[in-house]
Structures are given as structure tokens and as C-alpha cells.
Write a protein that holds these residues in place. Structure first.
Motif, PDB file in Angstrom:
ATOM      1  N   VAL A  23       0.904  -1.243  -0.056  1.00 56.18           N
ATOM      2  CA  VAL A  23      -0.021   0.024   0.160  1.00 56.18           C
ATOM      3  C   VAL A  23       1.108   1.204   0.044  1.00 56.18           C
ATOM      4  O   VAL A  23       1.965   1.361   0.897  1.00 56.18           O
ATOM      5  CB  VAL A  23      -1.027   0.029   1.237  1.00 56.18           C
ATOM      6  CG1 VAL A  23      -1.808   1.342   1.056  1.00 56.18           C
ATOM      7  CG2 VAL A  23      -1.848  -1.095   1.197  1.00 56.18           C
ATOM      8  N   VAL A  24       0.695   2.049  -0.950  1.00 51.50           N
ATOM      9  CA  VAL A  24       1.119   3.392  -0.818  1.00 51.50           C
ATOM     10  C   VAL A  24       0.469   4.360  -0.274  1.00 51.50           C
ATOM     11  O   VAL A  24      -0.582   4.786  -1.074  1.00 51.50           O
ATOM     12  CB  VAL A  24       1.992   3.734  -2.386  1.00 51.50           C
ATOM     13  CG1 VAL A  24       2.332   4.932  -2.598  1.00 51.50           C
ATOM     14  CG2 VAL A  24       2.855   2.644  -2.910  1.00 51.50           C
ATOM     15  N   ALA A  25       0.834   5.260   0.518  1.00 50.11           N
ATOM     16  CA  ALA A  25      -0.210   6.252   1.412  1.00 50.11           C
ATOM     17  C   ALA A  25       0.460   7.575   1.347  1.00 50.11           C
ATOM     18  O   ALA A  25       1.947   7.523   1.703  1.00 50.11           O
ATOM     19  CB  ALA A  25      -0.518   5.676   2.614  1.00 50.11           C
ATOM     20  N   LEU A  26      -0.275   8.477   0.969  1.00 50.83           N
ATOM     21  CA  LEU A  26       0.432   9.933   0.893  1.00 50.83           C
ATOM     22  C   LEU A  26      -0.294  10.817   1.772  1.00 50.83           C
ATOM     23  O   LEU A  26      -1.570  10.920   1.611  1.00 50.83           O
ATOM     24  CB  LEU A  26       0.351  10.233  -0.825  1.00 50.83           C
ATOM     25  CG  LEU A  26       1.198   9.122  -1.532  1.00 50.83           C
ATOM     26  CD1 LEU A  26       0.474   9.302  -3.102  1.00 50.83           C
ATOM     27  CD2 LEU A  26       2.580   9.487  -1.629  1.00 50.83           C
ATOM     28  N   ASP A  27       0.128  11.902   2.202  1.00 49.68           N
ATOM     29  CA  ASP A  27      -0.279  13.088   2.712  1.00 49.68           C
ATOM     30  C   ASP A  27      -0.645  13.888   1.579  1.00 49.68           C
ATOM     31  O   ASP A  27      -0.146  13.527   0.452  1.00 49.68           O
ATOM     32  CB  ASP A  27       0.686  13.540   3.733  1.00 49.68           C
ATOM     33  CG  ASP A  27       0.013  15.172   4.066  1.00 49.68           C
ATOM     34  OD1 ASP A  27      -1.079  15.220   4.322  1.00 49.68           O
ATOM     35  OD2 ASP A  27       0.917  16.026   4.279  1.00 49.68           O
ATOM     36  N   ARG A  60      -0.685  -2.810  -4.223  1.00 49.10           N
ATOM     37  CA  ARG A  60      -2.200  -3.345  -3.893  1.00 49.10           C
ATOM     38  C   ARG A  60      -3.127  -2.337  -3.821  1.00 49.10           C
ATOM     39  O   ARG A  60      -4.263  -2.657  -4.101  1.00 49.10           O
ATOM     40  CB  ARG A  60      -1.813  -3.856  -2.381  1.00 49.10           C
ATOM     41  CG  ARG A  60      -2.957  -4.434  -1.673  1.00 49.10           C
ATOM     42  CD  ARG A  60      -3.467  -5.593  -2.371  1.00 49.10           C
ATOM     43  NE  ARG A  60      -4.615  -6.210  -1.858  1.00 49.10           N
ATOM     44  CZ  ARG A  60      -5.967  -5.949  -2.034  1.00 49.10           C
ATOM     45  NH1 ARG A  60      -6.149  -4.704  -2.605  1.00 49.10           N
ATOM     46  NH2 ARG A  60      -6.961  -6.268  -1.160  1.00 49.10           N
ATOM     47  N   ALA A  61      -2.572  -1.049  -3.451  1.00 49.58           N
ATOM     48  CA  ALA A  61      -3.681   0.111  -3.423  1.00 49.58           C
ATOM     49  C   ALA A  61      -2.941   1.425  -3.176  1.00 49.58           C
ATOM     50  O   ALA A  61      -1.822   1.370  -2.654  1.00 49.58           O
ATOM     51  CB  ALA A  61      -4.639  -0.054  -2.061  1.00 49.58           C
ATOM     52  N   ILE A  62      -3.738   2.259  -3.090  1.00 50.33           N
ATOM     53  CA  ILE A  62      -3.019   3.761  -2.954  1.00 50.33           C
ATOM     54  C   ILE A  62      -3.945   4.291  -2.180  1.00 50.33           C
ATOM     55  O   ILE A  62      -5.313   4.414  -2.136  1.00 50.33           O
ATOM     56  CB  ILE A  62      -2.659   4.320  -4.321  1.00 50.33           C
ATOM     57  CG1 ILE A  62      -1.701   3.862  -5.072  1.00 50.33           C
ATOM     58  CG2 ILE A  62      -2.410   6.283  -3.843  1.00 50.33           C
ATOM     59  CD1 ILE A  62      -1.402   4.585  -6.337  1.00 50.33           C
ATOM     60  N   SER A 202      -5.270   0.504   9.814  1.00 47.11           N
ATOM     61  CA  SER A 202      -6.668  -0.246   9.581  1.00 47.11           C
ATOM     62  C   SER A 202      -6.617  -0.530   8.055  1.00 47.11           C
ATOM     63  O   SER A 202      -7.039  -1.699   7.391  1.00 47.11           O
ATOM     64  CB  SER A 202      -7.767   0.951   9.505  1.00 47.11           C
ATOM     65  OG  SER A 202      -7.661   1.879   8.460  1.00 47.11           O
ATOM     66  N   LEU A 203      -5.663   0.167   7.021  1.00 43.01           N
ATOM     67  CA  LEU A 203      -5.406  -0.398   5.714  1.00 43.01           C
ATOM     68  C   LEU A 203      -4.605  -1.417   5.584  1.00 43.01           C
ATOM     69  O   LEU A 203      -5.118  -2.477   4.695  1.00 43.01           O
ATOM     70  CB  LEU A 203      -4.736   0.702   4.806  1.00 43.01           C
ATOM     71  CG  LEU A 203      -5.405   1.974   4.520  1.00 43.01           C
ATOM     72  CD1 LEU A 203      -4.290   3.234   4.064  1.00 43.01           C
ATOM     73  CD2 LEU A 203      -6.372   1.869   3.538  1.00 43.01           C
ATOM     74  N   VAL A 204      -3.745  -1.889   6.448  1.00 42.86           N
ATOM     75  CA  VAL A 204      -2.863  -2.877   6.535  1.00 42.86           C
ATOM     76  C   VAL A 204      -3.705  -4.094   6.645  1.00 42.86           C
ATOM     77  O   VAL A 204      -3.645  -5.204   6.315  1.00 42.86           O
ATOM     78  CB  VAL A 204      -1.643  -2.857   7.476  1.00 42.86           C
ATOM     79  CG1 VAL A 204      -1.092  -4.190   7.618  1.00 42.86           C
ATOM     80  CG2 VAL A 204      -0.859  -1.836   6.940  1.00 42.86           C
ATOM     81  N   ASP A 205      -4.638  -3.919   7.951  1.00 43.18           N
ATOM     82  CA  ASP A 205      -5.451  -5.041   8.296  1.00 43.18           C
ATOM     83  C   ASP A 205      -6.611  -5.491   7.419  1.00 43.18           C
ATOM     84  O   ASP A 205      -6.669  -6.756   7.333  1.00 43.18           O
ATOM     85  CB  ASP A 205      -6.216  -4.602   9.652  1.00 43.18           C
ATOM     86  CG  ASP A 205      -5.321  -4.600  10.862  1.00 43.18           C
ATOM     87  OD1 ASP A 205      -4.301  -5.130  10.833  1.00 43.18           O
ATOM     88  OD2 ASP A 205      -5.545  -3.923  11.877  1.00 43.18           O
ATOM     89  N   GLU A 206      -7.040  -4.370   6.849  1.00 41.02           N
ATOM     90  CA  GLU A 206      -8.232  -4.853   5.762  1.00 41.02           C
ATOM     91  C   GLU A 206      -7.616  -5.338   4.565  1.00 41.02           C
ATOM     92  O   GLU A 206      -8.445  -6.067   3.939  1.00 41.02           O
ATOM     93  CB  GLU A 206      -8.899  -3.485   5.508  1.00 41.02           C
ATOM     94  CG  GLU A 206     -10.006  -3.115   6.494  1.00 41.02           C
ATOM     95  CD  GLU A 206     -10.378  -1.631   6.217  1.00 41.02           C
ATOM     96  OE1 GLU A 206     -10.646  -1.228   5.053  1.00 41.02           O
ATOM     97  OE2 GLU A 206     -10.691  -0.711   7.025  1.00 41.02           O
ATOM     98  N   LEU A 236       6.705  -6.343   8.700  1.00 37.10           N
ATOM     99  CA  LEU A 236       6.094  -5.708   7.134  1.00 37.10           C
ATOM    100  C   LEU A 236       7.358  -5.136   6.715  1.00 37.10           C
ATOM    101  O   LEU A 236       8.255  -4.507   7.164  1.00 37.10           O
ATOM    102  CB  LEU A 236       5.102  -4.881   7.405  1.00 37.10           C
ATOM    103  CG  LEU A 236       3.859  -5.438   6.736  1.00 37.10           C
ATOM    104  CD1 LEU A 236       3.326  -6.478   7.719  1.00 37.10           C
ATOM    105  CD2 LEU A 236       2.709  -4.010   6.658  1.00 37.10           C
ATOM    106  N   ALA A 237       7.658  -5.092   5.121  1.00 38.19           N
ATOM    107  CA  ALA A 237       8.391  -4.363   4.654  1.00 38.19           C
ATOM    108  C   ALA A 237       7.727  -2.975   4.373  1.00 38.19           C
ATOM    109  O   ALA A 237       6.589  -2.703   4.222  1.00 38.19           O
ATOM    110  CB  ALA A 237       8.468  -4.642   2.967  1.00 38.19           C
ATOM    111  N   THR A 238       8.547  -1.862   4.918  1.00 42.42           N
ATOM    112  CA  THR A 238       8.055  -0.531   4.812  1.00 42.42           C
ATOM    113  C   THR A 238       9.223   0.287   4.438  1.00 42.42           C
ATOM    114  O   THR A 238      10.201   0.248   4.462  1.00 42.42           O
ATOM    115  CB  THR A 238       7.757  -0.335   6.403  1.00 42.42           C
ATOM    116  OG1 THR A 238       9.164  -0.172   7.277  1.00 42.42           O
ATOM    117  CG2 THR A 238       6.694  -1.068   7.167  1.00 42.42           C
TER     118      THR A 238
END
Length: 280
Positions: A23-27, A60-62, A202-206, A236-238
């Protein structure tokens, strides 16, 4: 992009190895969109929509996790249309507004939001007097529905005005059982109990993610950085990305945790391009 250590470089390689489950998450502000004096005029980088759609093909998702109201971020970022285009690749775009209090996704396409916190209306009634006492009547007050942000960037001596205001705003927040989030010449008051780190978990769990990348630029992203560090400790890889100003300055708390330091939204997009290229 500049890796902060040899270990940080290895963390990037680990992300590439599991990129399809990452998952790639951005401000939003300072990360996807350049910082501007008027928050209502902020728009994401011109190259961002196309690049996010292209990146969605290999991850996987953004997600966009922002302090802005979800509806505002959707409008300023054109994220609704970005989500439609991602859907054509079989991927999903998530948006967490107001530090995770609001949630939207490109599949459900509706904003889920709680009621405004108790105490916010009382805080707003106090605010004009606080601005007067701090000699900052011209500060920009941004009402977000679930939060209130006070910006001093437009004032002649913006830093001095912010220093005068912050203690007064902090006291008012405490009186009304609210929390305060200081940033770059902005202080936001909102309800307790929610922050960007909760959205990360929550993103990781879902999604059952095996990797997580987060990019942010200000103190409001600190909880997200801490959550990603916890995920790393859990196996996790982060990768943590600090979007710094052109002179490579950013909050020390983020710089100390970051694996990669980039120069503003341009640098963030360069990193995402590289990630997509390396994922092939």
C-alpha cells in the motif's frame, strides 16, 4: 531521492520485492500538493493523477491520508476521477480525511463521517478573542466541520504571530477537551481519539498488505510514521518518505525517522516513478 542510510536503501529493495502487495499512502499538502498561502487554492501536482493511476497497476492500493476534509481533498485533487481510472486497473483508491475521521473509497464512493466533536462550537466562540489577544486578527481561520485550523502564513511576521498564538490555542483546546496539532504556521484543533496512524493500521489489516510506503511532510504525519515503524517491527516491508522543503528542511521528528528525504511534491513523484520502474 536521498536514502538516509544503507539500511534505508535495503528497505526500499524490500518494498520492491513485495510491491504487488504494498500500500502506498500519501499526505496531501506538501506531499502531493505544493504548500500555498491560501489552502483553498492548493492543487495536487499536475503529473500526479496520471502517475497515481500508473502506479496503481503495480501496487495493492493507494491511499491519501490528510488533515483536509475528504470532500475538499476530492475536489482539489480530482481524486474522484483518479479513483475511476484506477478502477479500470482493478485497484482501489482510499481517502482518509480529517486525520482519518472521514473515509472514502473509489468503490463505495461515499464519505463516511462522524458528528463534530463536543467542544468545537465553544472553541470557535473563543477564537476571535484569542486572535485579538495575540494581535493576529488577520490570521486565516479554516473551518473544516470536524476541526478548525488557524493559519498565520498570510501575516507579515508569520512565525512570530504563530508563536504568540500557539499557547493560547493550546489552552483553549484543553478547556474544550480537544487536541491541537501544530504544523508549518498552522495549528489545527480537533477531537481526540483519531489520527493518521490508526488509518495506516486499518489499511494493513483490511488489505492484508505485506508492504507499506508512507510519504508526509509535517508533524501531523508523525503518528503515521510511528505506525509504519510499528509495522516494520512486526515484520512488514516498509518505507518512510519525508517530503522536505527546497532547502531540505523538514520537521526533525520526521527527518529522524525517514528512510528517504525528497524535495517536495516533485521529489515524491520522482520516487513513485522510480518505484513503478523498479517493479517491472
Amino acid at each position: 531521492m536521498e536514502f538516509t542510510s544503507a539500511t534505508a536503501r535495503l528497505r526500499y529493495d524490500d518494498i520492491v520485492a513485495v510491491v504487488n502487495d504494498t500500500v502506498v499512502a500519501l499526505d496531501f499538502d506538501g506531499t502531493l500538493a505544493p504548500i500555498v498561502g491560501d489552502p483553498a487554492k492548493a492543487h495536487i501536482h499536475d503529473d500526479a493523477p496520471d502517475l497515481l493511476v500508473e502506479l496503481a497497476e503495480v501496487v495493492r492500493a493507494i491511499a491519501v491520508i490528510t488533515g483536509r476534509p475528504a470532500r475538499q481533498a476530492l475536489s482539489l485533487g480530482g481524486l474522484d476521477e483518479v479513483g475511476v481510472r484506477m478502477g479500470e486497473t482493478g485497484r482501489e483508491l482510499f481517502l482518509f480525511g480529517q486525520y482519518g475521521n472521514e473515509r472514502w473509497s473509489s468503490t463505495k464512493r461515499r464519505i463516511i463521517s462522524p458528528r463534530p466533536p463536543h467542544g468545537l462550537s465553544s472553541y470557535l466562540r473563543e477564537l476571535p478573542g484569542i486572535l485579538r489577544r495575540a494581535d493576529a486578527l488577520e490570521a486565516y481561520v479554516e473551518e473544516k466541520g470536524l476541526a478548525v485550523a488557524v493559519h498565520t502564513r498570510r501575516l507579515p511576521d508569520s512565525e512570530a504571530a504563530f508563536d504568540r498564538l500557539l499557547p493560547l490555542l493550546r489552552d483553549a483546546a484543553a478547556r474544550n477537551d480537544l487536541m491541537i496539532e501544530p504544523g508549518r504556521l498552522v495549528a489545527e484543533v480537533r477531537a481526540t481519539g483519531m489520527h493518521k496512524g490508526i488509518a495506516v493500521h486499518s489499511l494493513v489489516d483490511e488489505l492484508g498488505a505485506k508492504g507499506f510506503v508512507f510519504a508526509g511532510d509535517d508533524l501531523g504525519d508523525l503518528e503515521a510514521f510511528a505506525a509504519v515503524a510499528e509495522l516494520r517491527d512486526a515484520g512488514l516491508a516498509t518505507l518512510l518518505v519525508c517530503s522536505a522543503s527546497p532547502d531540505a528542511e523538514g520537521p526533525e521528528e520526521l527527518l529522524d525517522l525517514a528512510d528517504v528525504v525528497v524535495e517536495g511534491p516533485d521529489g515524491v513523484l520522482d520516487l513513485l516513478r522510480q518505484l513503478r520502474a523498479d517493479a517491472r
